[in-house]
Design a protein around this motif. Structure first.
Motif, PDB file in Angstrom:
ATOM      1  N   TYR A 199       0.839  -1.198   0.000  1.00  0.00           N
ATOM      2  CA  TYR A 199       0.000   0.000   0.000  1.00  0.00           C
ATOM      3  C   TYR A 199       0.877   1.253   0.000  1.00  0.00           C
ATOM      4  CZ  TYR A 199      -2.961  -3.570   2.212  1.00  0.00           C
ATOM      5  OH  TYR A 199      -3.636  -4.728   2.521  1.00  0.00           O
TER       6      TYR A 199
ATOM      7  N   LEU B 175      -5.598   6.611  15.793  1.00  0.00           N
ATOM      8  CA  LEU B 175      -6.397   6.528  14.574  1.00  0.00           C
ATOM      9  C   LEU B 175      -7.268   5.286  14.610  1.00  0.00           C
ATOM     10  CD1 LEU B 175      -3.457   7.016  12.014  1.00  0.00           C
ATOM     11  CD2 LEU B 175      -4.770   8.796  13.160  1.00  0.00           C
TER      12      LEU B 175
ATOM     13  N   PHE C 209      -5.493   7.048   2.079  1.00  0.00           N
ATOM     14  CA  PHE C 209      -5.184   5.902   1.228  1.00  0.00           C
ATOM     15  C   PHE C 209      -4.950   6.364  -0.207  1.00  0.00           C
ATOM     16  CE2 PHE C 209      -5.424   1.690  -0.469  1.00  0.00           C
ATOM     17  CZ  PHE C 209      -6.178   1.773  -1.622  1.00  0.00           C
TER      18      PHE C 209
ATOM     19  N   PRO D 199       1.876   5.160  11.199  1.00  0.00           N
ATOM     20  CA  PRO D 199       0.981   4.539  12.178  1.00  0.00           C
ATOM     21  C   PRO D 199       1.501   3.166  12.613  1.00  0.00           C
ATOM     22  CG  PRO D 199      -0.250   5.410  10.304  1.00  0.00           C
ATOM     23  CD  PRO D 199       1.198   5.468   9.929  1.00  0.00           C
TER      24      PRO D 199
ATOM     25  N   ARG E 240      -4.229 -13.236   3.233  1.00  0.00           N
ATOM     26  CA  ARG E 240      -5.506 -13.475   3.920  1.00  0.00           C
ATOM     27  C   ARG E 240      -5.487 -14.851   4.552  1.00  0.00           C
ATOM     28  NH1 ARG E 240      -5.373  -8.984   3.597  1.00  0.00           N
ATOM     29  NH2 ARG E 240      -6.505  -7.556   2.272  1.00  0.00           N
TER      30      ARG E 240
ATOM     31  N   LYS F 234      -5.108  14.151   7.780  1.00  0.00           N
ATOM     32  CA  LYS F 234      -5.250  12.723   8.058  1.00  0.00           C
ATOM     33  C   LYS F 234      -4.389  11.872   7.131  1.00  0.00           C
ATOM     34  CE  LYS F 234      -9.042  10.745   6.423  1.00  0.00           C
ATOM     35  NZ  LYS F 234     -10.465  10.439   6.171  1.00  0.00           N
ATOM     36  N   VAL F 235      -4.208  10.638   7.512  1.00  0.00           N
ATOM     37  CA  VAL F 235      -3.513   9.656   6.684  1.00  0.00           C
ATOM     38  C   VAL F 235      -4.505   9.185   5.618  1.00  0.00           C
ATOM     39  CG1 VAL F 235      -2.378   7.409   6.659  1.00  0.00           C
ATOM     40  CG2 VAL F 235      -2.061   8.939   8.614  1.00  0.00           C
TER      41      VAL F 235
ATOM     42  N   PHE G  27       0.178  -0.386  14.531  1.00  0.00           N
ATOM     43  CA  PHE G  27      -1.000  -1.163  14.909  1.00  0.00           C
ATOM     44  C   PHE G  27      -1.043  -1.418  16.409  1.00  0.00           C
ATOM     45  CE2 PHE G  27      -4.304  -4.201  14.766  1.00  0.00           C
ATOM     46  CZ  PHE G  27      -3.922  -5.278  15.551  1.00  0.00           C
TER      47      PHE G  27
ATOM     48  N   TYR H 219       0.178   5.305   1.242  1.00  0.00           N
ATOM     49  CA  TYR H 219      -0.664   6.314   1.868  1.00  0.00           C
ATOM     50  C   TYR H 219       0.089   7.632   1.845  1.00  0.00           C
ATOM     51  CZ  TYR H 219      -3.792   2.779   3.896  1.00  0.00           C
ATOM     52  OH  TYR H 219      -4.699   1.774   4.088  1.00  0.00           O
TER      53      TYR H 219
ATOM     54  N   GLN I 252      -9.886  -1.463  13.441  1.00  0.00           N
ATOM     55  CA  GLN I 252      -8.526  -1.428  13.978  1.00  0.00           C
ATOM     56  C   GLN I 252      -8.228  -0.073  14.607  1.00  0.00           C
ATOM     57  OE1 GLN I 252      -5.441  -3.062  11.414  1.00  0.00           O
ATOM     58  NE2 GLN I 252      -6.989  -3.835  10.002  1.00  0.00           N
TER      59      GLN I 252
ATOM     60  N   PHE J 214       3.511  -0.253   8.739  1.00  0.00           N
ATOM     61  CA  PHE J 214       3.919   0.941   8.002  1.00  0.00           C
ATOM     62  C   PHE J 214       5.413   1.186   8.115  1.00  0.00           C
ATOM     63  CE2 PHE J 214       0.069   3.211   6.677  1.00  0.00           C
ATOM     64  CZ  PHE J 214      -0.897   2.491   7.351  1.00  0.00           C
TER      65      PHE J 214
ATOM     66  N   PHE K 160     -12.269  -5.020   3.824  1.00  0.00           N
ATOM     67  CA  PHE K 160     -11.523  -5.621   2.740  1.00  0.00           C
ATOM     68  C   PHE K 160     -10.106  -5.115   2.748  1.00  0.00           C
ATOM     69  CE2 PHE K 160     -15.191  -7.736   1.330  1.00  0.00           C
ATOM     70  CZ  PHE K 160     -16.257  -6.879   1.526  1.00  0.00           C
ATOM     71  N   GLN K 161      -9.493  -5.023   1.613  1.00  0.00           N
ATOM     72  CA  GLN K 161      -8.072  -4.693   1.592  1.00  0.00           C
ATOM     73  C   GLN K 161      -7.789  -3.278   2.030  1.00  0.00           C
ATOM     74  OE1 GLN K 161      -7.692  -6.691  -2.573  1.00  0.00           O
ATOM     75  NE2 GLN K 161      -5.671  -6.199  -1.850  1.00  0.00           N
ATOM     76  N   LYS K 162      -8.620  -2.367   1.570  1.00  0.00           N
ATOM     77  CA  LYS K 162      -8.299  -0.966   1.815  1.00  0.00           C
ATOM     78  C   LYS K 162      -8.568  -0.596   3.259  1.00  0.00           C
ATOM     79  CE  LYS K 162     -11.087   2.324   0.232  1.00  0.00           C
ATOM     80  NZ  LYS K 162     -11.746   3.181  -0.777  1.00  0.00           N
ATOM     81  N   LEU K 163      -7.613   0.016   3.904  1.00  0.00           N
ATOM     82  CA  LEU K 163      -7.785   0.491   5.277  1.00  0.00           C
ATOM     83  C   LEU K 163      -7.901   2.001   5.195  1.00  0.00           C
ATOM     84  CD1 LEU K 163      -7.691  -1.093   7.982  1.00  0.00           C
ATOM     85  CD2 LEU K 163      -5.392  -0.205   8.287  1.00  0.00           C
ATOM     86  N   VAL K 164      -9.041   2.513   5.661  1.00  0.00           N
ATOM     87  CA  VAL K 164      -9.276   3.959   5.626  1.00  0.00           C
ATOM     88  C   VAL K 164      -9.307   4.455   7.057  1.00  0.00           C
ATOM     89  CG1 VAL K 164     -10.881   5.783   4.974  1.00  0.00           C
ATOM     90  CG2 VAL K 164     -10.547   3.826   3.468  1.00  0.00           C
ATOM     91  N   PHE K 165      -8.539   5.509   7.323  1.00  0.00           N
ATOM     92  CA  PHE K 165      -8.396   6.011   8.676  1.00  0.00           C
ATOM     93  C   PHE K 165      -9.311   7.198   8.939  1.00  0.00           C
ATOM     94  CE2 PHE K 165      -4.888   3.558  10.197  1.00  0.00           C
ATOM     95  CZ  PHE K 165      -4.139   3.250   9.077  1.00  0.00           C
ATOM     96  N   GLY K 166      -9.685   7.331  10.209  1.00  0.00           N
ATOM     97  CA  GLY K 166     -10.301   8.557  10.649  1.00  0.00           C
ATOM     98  C   GLY K 166      -9.234   9.632  10.790  1.00  0.00           C
TER      99      GLY K 166
ATOM    100  N   TYR L  58      -4.811   2.336  15.605  1.00  0.00           N
ATOM    101  CA  TYR L  58      -3.384   2.552  15.410  1.00  0.00           C
ATOM    102  C   TYR L  58      -2.949   3.765  16.220  1.00  0.00           C
ATOM    103  CZ  TYR L  58      -3.291  -0.663  11.404  1.00  0.00           C
ATOM    104  OH  TYR L  58      -3.362  -1.781  10.599  1.00  0.00           O
TER     105      TYR L  58
ATOM    106  N   VAL M  66      -3.765  -6.618   9.108  1.00  0.00           N
ATOM    107  CA  VAL M  66      -3.044  -5.619   9.880  1.00  0.00           C
ATOM    108  C   VAL M  66      -1.926  -5.050   9.017  1.00  0.00           C
ATOM    109  CG1 VAL M  66      -1.510  -5.265  11.845  1.00  0.00           C
ATOM    110  CG2 VAL M  66      -3.569  -6.669  12.093  1.00  0.00           C
ATOM    111  N   LEU M  67      -1.846  -3.729   8.950  1.00  0.00           N
ATOM    112  CA  LEU M  67      -0.826  -3.087   8.139  1.00  0.00           C
ATOM    113  C   LEU M  67       0.387  -2.724   8.980  1.00  0.00           C
ATOM    114  CD1 LEU M  67      -3.206  -2.928   6.172  1.00  0.00           C
ATOM    115  CD2 LEU M  67      -2.455  -0.621   5.572  1.00  0.00           C
TER     116      LEU M  67
ATOM    117  N   TYR N 187     -14.432  -5.679  10.735  1.00  0.00           N
ATOM    118  CA  TYR N 187     -13.592  -5.482  11.901  1.00  0.00           C
ATOM    119  C   TYR N 187     -13.179  -4.019  11.963  1.00  0.00           C
ATOM    120  CZ  TYR N 187     -10.109  -6.205   8.254  1.00  0.00           C
ATOM    121  OH  TYR N 187      -9.395  -6.132   7.098  1.00  0.00           O
TER     122      TYR N 187
ATOM    123  N   GLU O  23      -6.838  -1.668  -5.688  1.00  0.00           N
ATOM    124  CA  GLU O  23      -7.758  -0.578  -5.416  1.00  0.00           C
ATOM    125  C   GLU O  23      -6.975   0.734  -5.414  1.00  0.00           C
ATOM    126  OE1 GLU O  23     -10.245  -1.509  -2.108  1.00  0.00           O
ATOM    127  OE2 GLU O  23     -11.614   0.165  -2.496  1.00  0.00           O
TER     128      GLU O  23
END
Lengths: 117, 110
Positions: A33, B89, A45, B44, A98, A42-43, B46, A35, B34, A108, B95-101, B36, A105-106, B32, A56
């Motif tokens: 990925y 965060l 994607f 970030p 997967r 914010k961080v 985890f 970012y 997460q 970074f 799915f694959q993409k993780l989008v943060f607040g 960070y 879990v990413l 789910y 994606e």
């Protein structure tokens, strides 16, 4: 502890120049990925990559951006013609297959700070 | 469109107290969620992952709750320490993409 490494840590470039940011993901990870984080924001994607193709991408990731896995270890982000608003911290991340421990879990990297003048 | 809301104002607390951070999301049905931690100028890191069928998860001084009806997660740090000062965060995901607040900055004073 395995880690994601990014180079350079800081790059200064002139507007309109091409930039390549490099990342070495964790060796047994299969998802990669990019970012970005504009200062104070914010961080966000940009793109995800799996099995040698983009899986994606966000609306930020326009035709100026491209990603590549040129060999078995590196993952790169290229910005073809940088703009002032591309100035940001760019983070690379990777995650496991997967169904494996730690999947979803990413991890970074420390980031590459890009300054466009 | 999908939206993730975290309190944008910094949370200031005294050392030893419990910090509670909130994450609300809309137009999402994440499998789910997460949390960070991000320190200034760093990527970030985890902390915890909680699944939609779990109400609560703990790890040392950290506790996360996940209410899929309210579309909310609460993140607690008990016996907080100055070293806990950072931005936290949340990322509801499926799915694959993780989008943060946007993250909530926590400041723990000695």
């Amino acid at each position: 502890e395995p880690e994601v490494t990014q180079t350079p840590s800081h790059q200064v470039t002139q507007m309109g120049q091409e930039v390549i940011l490099r990342c070495v993901p964790i060796s047994n990870h299969l998802y990669f990925y990019w970012y970005r984080q504009i200062l104070g924001q914010k961080v966000e994607f940009l793109v995800s990559f799996y099995n040698n193709e983009i899986s994606e991408k966000s609306e930020i990731f326009d035709d100026q951006f491209s990603v590549e896995r040129p060999d078995g270890s590196n993952f790169t982000l290229k910005i073809r013609s940088t703009k002032l608003e591309d100035s940001a911290m760019y983070f690379c991340a990777s995650s496991a297959e997967r169904g494996s421990p730690g999947a979803n879990v990413l991890t970074f990297g420390a980031g590459s700070r890009l300054t466009v003048l | 469109s999908q939206k993730i809301e975290q309190n944008s104002e910094a949370l200031n607390i005294q050392e030893g107290k419990t910090a509670t951070l909130t994450c609300n999301y809309t137009n999402y049905s994440p499998a789910y969620l997460q949390w960070y931690r991000q320190d200034p100028g760093r990527g970030p890191v985890f902390l915890l992952l909680i699944r939609e069928n779990e109400k609560e998860k703990r790890k040392e001084r950290l506790k996360v709750t996940f209410d899929t009806t309210l579309k909310q997660s609460l993140f607690h740090i008990t016996a907080s320490q100055p070293a806990d000062s950072a931005t936290y965060l949340c990322a509801p995901s499926g799915f694959q993409k993780l989008v943060f607040g946007t993250g909530t900055r926590l400041l723990v004073s000695p």
